[in-house]
Scaffold this motif. Structure first.
Motif, short mmCIF file in Angstrom:
data_model
loop_
_atom_site.label_atom_id
_atom_site.label_comp_id
_atom_site.label_asym_id
_atom_site.label_seq_id
_atom_site.Cartn_x
_atom_site.Cartn_y
_atom_site.Cartn_z
N GLU A 92 0.82 -1.20 0.00
CA GLU A 92 0.00 0.00 0.00
C GLU A 92 0.86 1.26 0.00
O GLU A 92 0.60 2.21 -0.74
N ILE A 93 1.91 1.28 0.83
CA ILE A 93 2.79 2.45 0.92
C ILE A 93 3.56 2.69 -0.36
O ILE A 93 3.72 3.83 -0.80
N LEU A 94 4.02 1.62 -0.99
CA LEU A 94 4.91 1.77 -2.14
C LEU A 94 4.19 1.76 -3.47
O LEU A 94 4.54 2.56 -4.37
N THR A 95 3.22 0.89 -3.65
CA THR A 95 2.60 0.74 -4.98
C THR A 95 1.08 0.91 -4.95
O THR A 95 0.41 0.66 -5.95
N GLY A 96 0.53 1.31 -3.82
CA GLY A 96 -0.92 1.48 -3.68
C GLY A 96 -1.44 2.72 -4.39
O GLY A 96 -0.69 3.44 -5.07
N ARG A 97 -2.72 2.98 -4.19
CA ARG A 97 -3.39 4.08 -4.89
C ARG A 97 -2.72 5.43 -4.65
O ARG A 97 -2.58 6.25 -5.55
N ASN A 98 -2.29 5.68 -3.40
CA ASN A 98 -1.58 6.91 -3.06
C ASN A 98 -0.13 6.62 -2.69
O ASN A 98 0.49 7.36 -1.92
N ILE A 136 8.30 -9.42 5.49
CA ILE A 136 7.18 -9.68 4.58
C ILE A 136 7.52 -10.86 3.68
O ILE A 136 8.60 -11.44 3.75
N CYS A 137 6.59 -11.18 2.79
CA CYS A 137 6.76 -12.31 1.88
C CYS A 137 7.85 -12.02 0.84
O CYS A 137 7.77 -11.00 0.14
N PRO A 138 8.85 -12.88 0.70
CA PRO A 138 9.91 -12.64 -0.29
C PRO A 138 9.41 -12.65 -1.73
O PRO A 138 9.95 -11.94 -2.57
N ILE A 139 8.37 -13.43 -1.99
CA ILE A 139 7.81 -13.48 -3.35
C ILE A 139 7.24 -12.11 -3.72
O ILE A 139 7.46 -11.59 -4.82
N GLU A 140 6.52 -11.51 -2.77
CA GLU A 140 5.94 -10.18 -3.00
C GLU A 140 7.03 -9.11 -3.03
O GLU A 140 6.91 -8.13 -3.76
N THR A 141 8.07 -9.29 -2.23
CA THR A 141 9.19 -8.34 -2.23
C THR A 141 9.79 -8.22 -3.62
O THR A 141 10.06 -7.11 -4.11
N ILE A 142 10.00 -9.34 -4.28
CA ILE A 142 10.58 -9.34 -5.63
C ILE A 142 9.66 -8.58 -6.59
O ILE A 142 10.13 -7.78 -7.42
N LYS A 143 8.35 -8.82 -6.49
CA LYS A 143 7.39 -8.13 -7.36
C LYS A 143 7.42 -6.62 -7.12
O LYS A 143 7.43 -5.83 -8.07
N ILE A 144 7.43 -6.22 -5.84
CA ILE A 144 7.44 -4.79 -5.50
C ILE A 144 8.73 -4.14 -6.01
O ILE A 144 8.70 -3.05 -6.58
N ASN A 193 10.55 -4.95 -8.50
CA ASN A 193 10.50 -4.81 -9.96
C ASN A 193 9.66 -3.60 -10.37
O ASN A 193 10.01 -2.87 -11.31
N VAL A 194 8.54 -3.39 -9.67
CA VAL A 194 7.70 -2.21 -9.95
C VAL A 194 8.47 -0.93 -9.64
O VAL A 194 8.45 0.03 -10.43
N LEU A 195 9.15 -0.90 -8.50
CA LEU A 195 9.91 0.29 -8.12
C LEU A 195 11.04 0.57 -9.12
O LEU A 195 11.31 1.72 -9.45
N LYS A 196 11.69 -0.48 -9.57
CA LYS A 196 12.80 -0.32 -10.52
C LYS A 196 12.32 0.37 -11.80
O LYS A 196 13.04 1.22 -12.36
N LYS A 197 11.11 0.02 -12.25
CA LYS A 197 10.54 0.67 -13.44
C LYS A 197 10.26 2.15 -13.19
O LYS A 197 10.10 2.92 -14.15
N ASN A 198 10.18 2.54 -11.93
CA ASN A 198 9.96 3.94 -11.56
C ASN A 198 11.24 4.60 -11.04
O ASN A 198 11.19 5.60 -10.32
#
Length: 294
Positions: free
Chosen positions: A77-83, A101-109, A111-116
């Motif tokens: 929510e803090i990093l990739t949520g609506r706000n 937190i979950c390492p699987i979700e960490t990898i996904k997050i 990757n999203v941050l890297k694109k930004n």
């Protein structure tokens, strides 16, 4: 290498996060915290931590964001949520997630941050409140090594055992392994104390004897002492240990792993969490094992 003029922002100033923020402030870093709960503000302000109530304003004013929040959904929510962070034009370039937190979700997050154009490292900790206060946490780090080297001066203030594990998510994998071992050792200590109770043997004397042999561990040293003294002021809350074990259970399910020891402690820690011990230290787990052997 970072200079101390960098502006660090904290989200999550609880039992672990607040002492970490204080230690960075004591070491002359410019530290801010996003916090909407006014009852915590005075303590932060008197320790040199700036308090910002508006999230968008907070993101604009920092170079590095440190998270020490409760769960995977909070980080998302803090990093990739609506706000979230990625929605802001002005934002920090580095995120250090010190939550568990979950390492699987960490990898996904990540990757999203890297694109930004945001670098993320996962850096969960072990050592509890006392480790956070003393700056002696064990920190398990995952992410791009170049970013880890940049933030190492910060990590060295927060912990005295910093281990670079590998790529993104690997810090969280290490923390999952840590929680498995701590919980199963706590289960072993609890079962040992139940045997001692059955024979009406002094548990304190048994602990003293075991501390001198191969059974010695930080759990036997710290958690067993809490059990003996009936002092369950939280160094690490039961509800958080239960959450961490649920993460491990979900990882095992997704990776098709059979972990019977982990299943046992997950079941018992959940019982402990739902039996009035959620805000107590997780060493209250002993009472569940004791109750099972009445």
């Amino acid at each position: 290498m970072l200079k101390k003029k960098v502006k660090i922002g904290f989200i999550g100033t609880g039992i672990i996060g607040l002492p970490m923020a204080k230690n960075l402030s004591k070491n002359h870093y410019d530290v801010s915290a996003y916090s909407r709960n006014a009852k915590y503000h005075s303590n932060m302000i008197k320790n040199g931590i700036n308090v910002i109530r508006n999230l968008k304003e907070f993101f604009c004013k920092i170079d590095i964001l440190i998270l020490a929040v409760s769960d995977t959904k909070d980080v998302k929510e803090i990093l990739t949520g609506r706000n979230g962070l990625v929605k802001n034009a002005l934002k920090p370039s580095i995120v250090i997630d010190m939550s568990t937190i979950c390492p699987i979700e960490t990898i996904k997050i990540a990757n999203v941050l890297k694109k930004n154009n945001i670098s993320m490292i996962d850096a969960p900790v072990s050592g509890g409140e006392i480790g956070a206060i003393n700056g002696s946490l064990s920190i398990m780090v995952g992410g791009e090594e170049i970013t880890v080297k940049k933030v190492m001066p910060i990590l060295k203030i927060l912990g005295n055992k910093i281990t670079y594990i590998g790529s993104s998510g690997s810090g969280q994998v290490a923390k999952a392994c840590n929680q498995i071992i701590v919980a199963q050792t706590l289960n072993a200590v609890s079962e040992a104390f139940v045997i001692a109770d059955k024979f009406k043997v002094n548990k304190s004397n048994i602990r003293s004897a075991l501390l001198g042999g191969f059974a010695n561990s930080k759990v036997l040293d710290t958690h067993a002492k809490r059990i003996l003294e009936k002092d369950f002021k939280p160094g690490f809350k039961t509800k958080l240990h239960a959450k961490d074990l649920r993460i491990v259970k979900n990882i095992a399910k997704k990776k098709n792993l059979k972990l019977p020891g982990t299943n046992l402690v997950n079941k018992n820690m959940n019982k402990c969490n739902k039996s009035g011990h959620s805000e107590k230290d997780s060493s209250a787990y002993y009472y569940i094992v004791k109750k099972q052997n009445k």
